[in-house]
Design a protein around this motif. Structure first.
Motif, PDB file in Angstrom:
ATOM      1  N   ALA A 124      36.095 -20.076 -37.627  1.00 45.89           N
ATOM      2  CA  ALA A 124      35.591 -19.773 -36.284  1.00 45.89           C
ATOM      3  C   ALA A 124      34.130 -20.197 -36.150  1.00 45.89           C
ATOM      4  CB  ALA A 124      35.744 -18.276 -36.006  1.00 45.89           C
ATOM      5  N   ARG A 161      32.651 -22.686 -37.736  1.00 40.83           N
ATOM      6  CA  ARG A 161      32.611 -24.146 -37.611  1.00 40.83           C
ATOM      7  C   ARG A 161      32.956 -24.585 -36.191  1.00 40.83           C
ATOM      8  NH1 ARG A 161      35.886 -23.595 -42.350  1.00 40.83           N
ATOM      9  NH2 ARG A 161      34.629 -23.812 -44.251  1.00 40.83           N
ATOM     10  N   ALA A 162      33.927 -23.922 -35.598  1.00 42.18           N
ATOM     11  CA  ALA A 162      34.321 -24.280 -34.234  1.00 42.18           C
ATOM     12  C   ALA A 162      33.198 -23.989 -33.241  1.00 42.18           C
ATOM     13  CB  ALA A 162      35.590 -23.517 -33.854  1.00 42.18           C
TER      14      ALA A 162
END
Length: 254
Positions: free
Chosen positions: A174, A176-177
Motif C-alpha cells: 500500500a 508503494r502504491a
C-alpha cells in the motif's frame, strides 16, 4: 488453539479474512524466582529437621521453615495457574486481530488502524550492573490504535519479529502504491516522498540517501556526504516498511 464462536463472529463481521496465527501471551511466572530462593532454604531446613545432633529446637525450626517453603511454593503455583488462565490469546487474521480474554468479551482491531513501534528493552540480571551481571536485550513490538491508544505489546525476538513482519508485508504494498501516486508518507520524524526522504522537515533527494542503519536503540540516516542525527527507534512507526522503501530506492540507484 481454535477460535471461539465469539472470536469468529467478530472476525467475520470485520472482514478480517484468513486466520494466520494464534498467540497466547506468555506467563510471567512468580514460581521461578521464588524457587531460586526457596530451594536452598528448603534443603537446609529439611536437613535440620531430619538430623538428631542439632537438637529438638533446631529440628522444630527446620520443620517449620520447610513447611513455610511448601506453603509459599503452593501459593506461587496457584497464582501462576490462575494467571495463565487469564492471559489473553491473540488471533491474528489477514486484515485484523481479535484479542480474547477469560471472563471478558473479545476485542477486535483492524490492521489498517494499528501502528507498530519496535524497540529493545535492556534487562540486567544480577545484583549490580557490574561485571558479574548478565545483560539481555529483549525486542519489543508495541501495537497502538487510533490516537496512540495501546492495543498489545509483544516481547521476545521470535514473536516481535514474526508479527512485525506480518504488518510490514501488509503495509509495504500500500505504501508503494501511495508513493507511485505522488503522496507523502509519514513515519514519525521521517517522511517519504517520490523525490526523496525527509528528516525533521529537511529534505534529502534519493540520490543522496544511502541507507538506514538500524540498531537496538537508534535509527541513523546515512547520506552520501555522511550521516545525520540519530533517531530513537521507538519514535519511528512502521519501521520495517520505512526500511523497505529506503532499500528499494537505494537499490534502484545502484
Amino acid at each position: 488453539m481454535e477460535p471461539t464462536e465469539a472470536v469468529t463472529e467478530l472476525a467475520e463481521r470485520g472482514g478480517y479474512g484468513e486466520l494466520l496465527a494464534v498467540h497466547r501471551m506468555p506467563l510471567r511466572s512468580v514460581l521461578s524466582p521464588i524457587g531460586l530462593f526457596l530451594l536452598p532454604v528448603a534443603i537446609l531446613s529439611t536437613v535440620l529437621a531430619c538430623t538428631e545432633r542439632f537438637g529438638p529446637a533446631a529440628r522444630s525450626a527446620g520443620a517449620a521453615v520447610t513447611l513455610g517453603c511448601v506453603v509459599l511454593a503452593a501459593l506461587a503455583v496457584r497464582r501462576d495457574w490462575r494467571t495463565a488462565h487469564r492471559m489473553p490469546v491473540v488471533f491474528w487474521y489477514a486484515n485484523g486481530l481479535v484479542i480474547a480474554r477469560t471472563d471478558e468479551p473479545p476485542t477486535a482491531h483492524g490492521l489498517d488502524g494499528i501502528t507498530p513501534y519496535e524497540h529493545t528493552v535492556t534487562v540486567h540480571n544480577g545484583r549490580s550492573r557490574g561485571s558479574s551481571s548478565t545483560v539481555t536485550q529483549i525486542p519489543v513490538l508495541e501495537l497502538r490504535g487510533p490516537g496512540g491508544a495501546p492495543v498489545l505489546t509483544l516481547s521476545g525476538r521470535a514473536q516481535a519479529a514474526r508479527f512485525a513482519a506480518l504488518l510490514a508485508a501488509r503495509r509495504a504494498p500500500a505504501a508503494r502504491a501511495l508513493l507511485a501516486a505522488g503522496q507523502r508518507l509519514e513515519f514519525g520524524p521521517f517522511a517519504v516522498t517520490p523525490e526523496g526522504l525527509a528528516l525533521d522537515g529537511a529534505p534529502h533527494p534519493w540520490p543522496r540517501v544511502r541507507a538506514l542503519r538500524i540498531t537496538a536503540r537508534r535509527v541513523l540516516l546515512e547520506l552520501t556526504d555522511g550521516p545525520v542525527r540519530p533517531v530513537a527507534i521507538r519514535d519511528v512507526p512502521h519501521l520495517r516498511t520505512l526500511d523497505a522503501l529506503v532499500r528499494e530506492h537505494a537499490a534502484a540507484l545502484d
